[in-house]
Design a protein around this motif. Structure first.
Motif, PDB file in Angstrom:
ATOM      1  N   CYS A 115       4.641   0.904  21.411  1.00 25.29           N
ATOM      2  CA  CYS A 115       3.607  -0.036  20.974  1.00 25.29           C
ATOM      3  C   CYS A 115       4.231  -1.050  20.016  1.00 25.29           C
ATOM      4  O   CYS A 115       4.990  -0.682  19.135  1.00 25.29           O
ATOM      5  CB  CYS A 115       2.471   0.700  20.267  1.00 25.29           C
ATOM      6  SG  CYS A 115       1.167  -0.414  19.743  1.00 25.29           S
TER       7      CYS A 115
ATOM      8  N   CYS B  35      -0.650  -1.939  14.111  1.00 27.32           N
ATOM      9  CA  CYS B  35      -1.867  -1.844  13.306  1.00 27.32           C
ATOM     10  C   CYS B  35      -1.435  -1.147  12.005  1.00 27.32           C
ATOM     11  O   CYS B  35      -0.630  -0.207  12.048  1.00 27.32           O
ATOM     12  CB  CYS B  35      -2.933  -1.025  14.026  1.00 27.32           C
ATOM     13  SG  CYS B  35      -3.386  -1.749  15.616  1.00 27.32           S
TER      14      CYS B  35
ATOM     15  N   CYS C 215      -1.353   2.740  11.532  1.00 23.85           N
ATOM     16  CA  CYS C 215      -0.942   3.591  12.651  1.00 23.85           C
ATOM     17  C   CYS C 215       0.564   3.893  12.656  1.00 23.85           C
ATOM     18  O   CYS C 215       1.394   2.997  12.494  1.00 23.85           O
ATOM     19  CB  CYS C 215      -1.346   2.906  13.955  1.00 23.85           C
ATOM     20  SG  CYS C 215      -1.037   3.932  15.394  1.00 23.85           S
TER      21      CYS C 215
END
Ligand code: 5AD
Ligand code: SF4
Length: 476
Positions: free
Chosen positions: A194, A198, A201
């Motif tokens: 990813c 965020c 996270c």
């Protein structure tokens, strides 16, 4: 002793600089007999990516001649595939390590292994090396294919503990053995990692850079699954809507959906969508292919623009609503679910109220709700937070009440209706009751005769609950 190991480094894991490496898996002959007369048990925590990784671990071990242990207390190797997304998930693993310590006292030859996202965190590994001496084997999310070598090193007494955790962007390795745990529905990785970062996270650090598998490799896998009788595939990625961007080959998630749909497999699901990358072509591809299931999981995380900004979600709530409206307009009979975090650092009453408002707006079929959990190494971990735990818990309760209300309301339309269910098998509590999921991902518990796992059956819904439906099988 520590310096012999390849240990994790979250700071390095933040890098997005190097090209990713693509290769095909090969196993050395000397590892192939290692598992003779030995058994393994894999305990999996966390998300679907971990479930799929455990199937790879099982595939590698099966290839080496190990057998799956029927009794977890008798296995020669006990591997815990861990999740690091919230503290609660980590606590469970430490608890389990405590009970395995007692088992290891009785059985000195037991090998205890830790892998998955916790293995990528340096603080966790330091703690394990200091206090959990019962752990013999640690391998990271980028090191799964090293498992044969690591076990070889232990069994040949080259090392007492085998530890290998790379903190890098990651590879794409094709043709790694897999032993699937289900014979009717399958997880299919379409991408790994990813790049969204965020702020709350840990995943971009534990799973590396966003990288896509080639479309032909994915389609080949789905075709093989279909040929061997699978009814359903779930296309997996942290961020499926940005599939293909890194490949720069001119295709994206919409093309992939169309190609996978062409295989003719009965049911296609995908997880997880990021609102930011969901475009009109994808919506059209979903609408135009009947074997794509009418279900979309679209995490919103918060209803407040202020919090969304602090979370680095890269959309405003107005943009989210606009996307939701466009989805609803083209895909009206779909089920929609979301993820929500309450108690993000300094979330105010107004911020929380905005979250309740988005639930009222979208009237989700279900929401997965979490209290914010501080993850060391992420930007949010350094944010000031004056909100008491009690307030966060009250907010979660209030939110869950609303979530249950809409879940129940949405389910009412199924009363006395006939739905198609893919049978997962008899329920754990009562073997005369079967369970499975509808096309739009509703859990159905039902009774009837001549039912097997993997059947597609018609069920008449007699009773509607908030998070499940009860019914009886009817002849189709
Ligand atoms: N605290 C609480 N929930 C989190 N999630 C991810 N990180 C955290 C965290 N630090 C939730 C998000 C995500 C889901 C998989 O887990 O809602 O969508
Ligand atoms: Fe975590 Fe955000 Fe990536 Fe999802 S999109 S895995 S929440 S960083």
């Amino acid at each position: 002793m520590k310096k012999d190991y390849i240990l994790p480094d979250l700071n390095k894991a933040r890098n997005r600089r190097n090209e990713i490496n693509r290769e095909t898996f090969n196993i050395e002959d000397k590892y192939l007999d290692l598992g003779k007369n030995k058994t393994y048990f894999i305990e999996t925590h966390g998300c679907q990516a971990n479930q799929r990784d455990s199937e790879t671990i099982a595939g590698l071990l099966d290839n080496m001649g190990f057998l799956n242990a029927n009794d977890e207390n008798k296995a020669n190797i006990y591997i815990i595939n861990t999740c690091a997304v919230r503290e609660g998930a980590e606590d469970k693993v430490f608890g389990k390590l405590g009970s395995l310590k007692r088992l290891k006292k009785e059985r000195k030859d037991l090998i205890i292994g830790i892998c998955g996202c916790m293995a990528q965190e340096e603080k966790t590994i330091e703690r394990i090396l200091e206090k959990y001496h019962q752990v013999d084997l640690i391998f990271g999310t980028h090191n799964i294919t090293s498992l044969p070598k690591l076990l070889y090193d232990i069994y040949s007494q080259k090392t007492k503990k085998a530890i290998e955790v790379y903190s890098k962007e990651g590879d794409i390795i094709e043709e790694v053995p897999v032993t699937r745990f289900m014979s009717h529905k399958a997880w299919v990785n379409i991408m790994y990692g990813c790049d969204k970062f965020c702020t709350y996270c840990i995943v971009p650090y534990t799973r590396g850079k966003e990288r896509s598998r080639l479309i032909e490799d994915i389609v080949k896998e789905v075709n093989e699954l279909k040929e061997s009788g699978y009814q359903e595939v779930c296309l997996l990625g942290q961020n499926v809507n940005s599939y293909g961007k890194d490949l720069k080959l001119g295709y994206g998630f919409d093309t992939l959906l169309k190609e996978v749909a062409k295989t003719g497999i009965n049911r296609i699901r995908f997880m997880t969508s990021h609102p930011r990358d969901f475009n009109e072509d994808m919506i059209d591809a979903i609408r135009d292919n009947p074997n794509i299931c009418p279900y979309i999981h679209l995490p919103v995380q918060s209803g407040s623009n202020d919090i969304l900004k602090k979370m680095n979600r890269k959309y405003t709530i107005e943009e989210y609503k606009d996307l939701f409206d466009r989805l609803k307009a083209k895909l009206p009979n779909f089920a929609y679910t979301t993820d929500i975090i309450v108690g993000f650092p300094n979330e105010s009453d107004e911020d929380f109220k905005a979250t309740l408002d988005i639930v009222d707006y979208c009237k989700y079929d279900n929401c997965f709700t979490f209290i914010y959990s501080k993850r060391s190494g992420t930007p949010a971990a350094n944010m000031e937070d004056d909100i008491e735990r009690k307030v966060k818990e009250e907010r979660l309760q209030e939110l869950n009440k609303k979530v249950t209300y809409y879940a129940n309301l949405n389910n009412q339309k199924y009363k006395d209706q006939i739905v198609e269910v893919l049978v997962d098998g008899p329920s754990k509590k009562n073997s005369s009751v079967y369970s499975g999921y509808t096309l739009d991902n509703k859990l159905v518990n039902f009774t009837g005769d001549n039912i097997k796992t993997g059947d597609l059956v018609k069920v008449l819904i007699k009773e509607v609950m908030s998070f499940s439906l009860n019914g009886v099988k009817v002849d189709s």
